[in-house]
Design a protein around this motif. Structure first.
Motif, PDB file in Angstrom:
ATOM      1  N   GLU A 109     -31.750  38.935 -34.740  1.00  0.00           N
ATOM      2  CA  GLU A 109     -32.451  38.990 -36.294  1.00  0.00           C
ATOM      3  C   GLU A 109     -33.423  37.910 -36.407  1.00  0.00           C
ATOM      4  N   TYR A 110     -34.551  38.054 -37.106  1.00  0.00           N
ATOM      5  CA  TYR A 110     -35.703  36.869 -37.039  1.00  0.00           C
ATOM      6  C   TYR A 110     -36.042  36.797 -38.644  1.00  0.00           C
ATOM      7  N   LYS A 111     -36.339  35.614 -38.813  1.00  0.00           N
ATOM      8  CA  LYS A 111     -36.914  35.350 -40.206  1.00  0.00           C
ATOM      9  C   LYS A 111     -38.405  35.048 -39.973  1.00  0.00           C
ATOM     10  N   ILE A 112     -39.057  35.437 -40.987  1.00  0.00           N
ATOM     11  CA  ILE A 112     -40.529  35.225 -40.885  1.00  0.00           C
ATOM     12  C   ILE A 112     -40.907  34.748 -42.549  1.00  0.00           C
ATOM     13  N   ARG A 113     -41.592  33.625 -42.493  1.00  0.00           N
ATOM     14  CA  ARG A 113     -42.086  33.314 -43.851  1.00  0.00           C
ATOM     15  C   ARG A 113     -43.687  33.749 -44.151  1.00  0.00           C
ATOM     16  N   GLY A 143     -46.091  35.085 -47.706  1.00  0.00           N
ATOM     17  CA  GLY A 143     -46.598  34.668 -49.135  1.00  0.00           C
ATOM     18  C   GLY A 143     -45.770  35.068 -50.082  1.00  0.00           C
ATOM     19  N   HIS A 144     -44.636  35.915 -49.978  1.00  0.00           N
ATOM     20  CA  HIS A 144     -43.683  36.201 -50.949  1.00  0.00           C
ATOM     21  C   HIS A 144     -42.346  35.445 -50.424  1.00  0.00           C
ATOM     22  N   GLY A 145     -42.299  34.808 -49.685  1.00  0.00           N
ATOM     23  CA  GLY A 145     -40.768  34.205 -49.382  1.00  0.00           C
ATOM     24  C   GLY A 145     -40.612  34.498 -47.811  1.00  0.00           C
ATOM     25  N   ILE A 146     -39.350  34.501 -47.528  1.00  0.00           N
ATOM     26  CA  ILE A 146     -38.924  34.745 -46.227  1.00  0.00           C
ATOM     27  C   ILE A 146     -38.430  36.134 -45.938  1.00  0.00           C
ATOM     28  N   VAL A 147     -38.873  36.769 -44.991  1.00  0.00           N
ATOM     29  CA  VAL A 147     -38.505  38.350 -44.569  1.00  0.00           C
ATOM     30  C   VAL A 147     -37.499  38.073 -43.461  1.00  0.00           C
TER      31      VAL A 147
END
Length: 122
Positions: free
Chosen positions: A1-5, A7-11
């Motif tokens: 699982e990855y988290k990417i920041r 413009g709308h928050g964290i995906v």
């Protein structure tokens, strides 16, 4: 699982098997593919992917894929000879989607084939 920041928050990005999506039934309002089915080699497998998308979606699935109806004579002949995805969008009706809308796109994905857009109601 990855988290990417963004413009709308964290995906959250979760990598997995499209034939067994790790989500609850009816979890998403809309699901979308963009040239995903073309990467799945076996007919039984992309039927499973379509069924899984239907399972996890409440309202609509959108597909941008090289559907048979989007092809002209030359591109369809090319796809048939390389055992590449070129299924009819009617497969969605067989799986249980309702109110299927198909629109061929005026551009080529690449020189070899064209894509079509399908909006299917659950």
């Amino acid at each position: 699982e990855y988290k990417i920041r963004c413009g709308h928050g964290i995906v959250d990005i979760i990598q997995g098997d499209a034939k067994e999506l790790p989500y609850d039934t009816k979890m998403f309002d809309i699901s979308y593919t963009n040239l995903v089915l073309e990467q799945i080699p076996q007919k039984e497998d992309y039927r499973k992917v379509l069924s899984e998308m239907k399972r996890v979606t409440k309202r609509f699935c959108c597909f941008l894929e090289p559907w048979r109806e989007a092809q002209n004579f030359l591109t369809l002949a090319y796809l048939k000879h390389i055992e590449y995805f070129h299924e009819s969008w009617h497969i969605l009706e067989d799986i249980g989607f309702k109110k299927v809308f198909f629109m061929p796109m005026s551009f080529h994905h690449n020189i070899k084939f064209r894509v079509g857009y399908v909006l299917a109601e659950i």
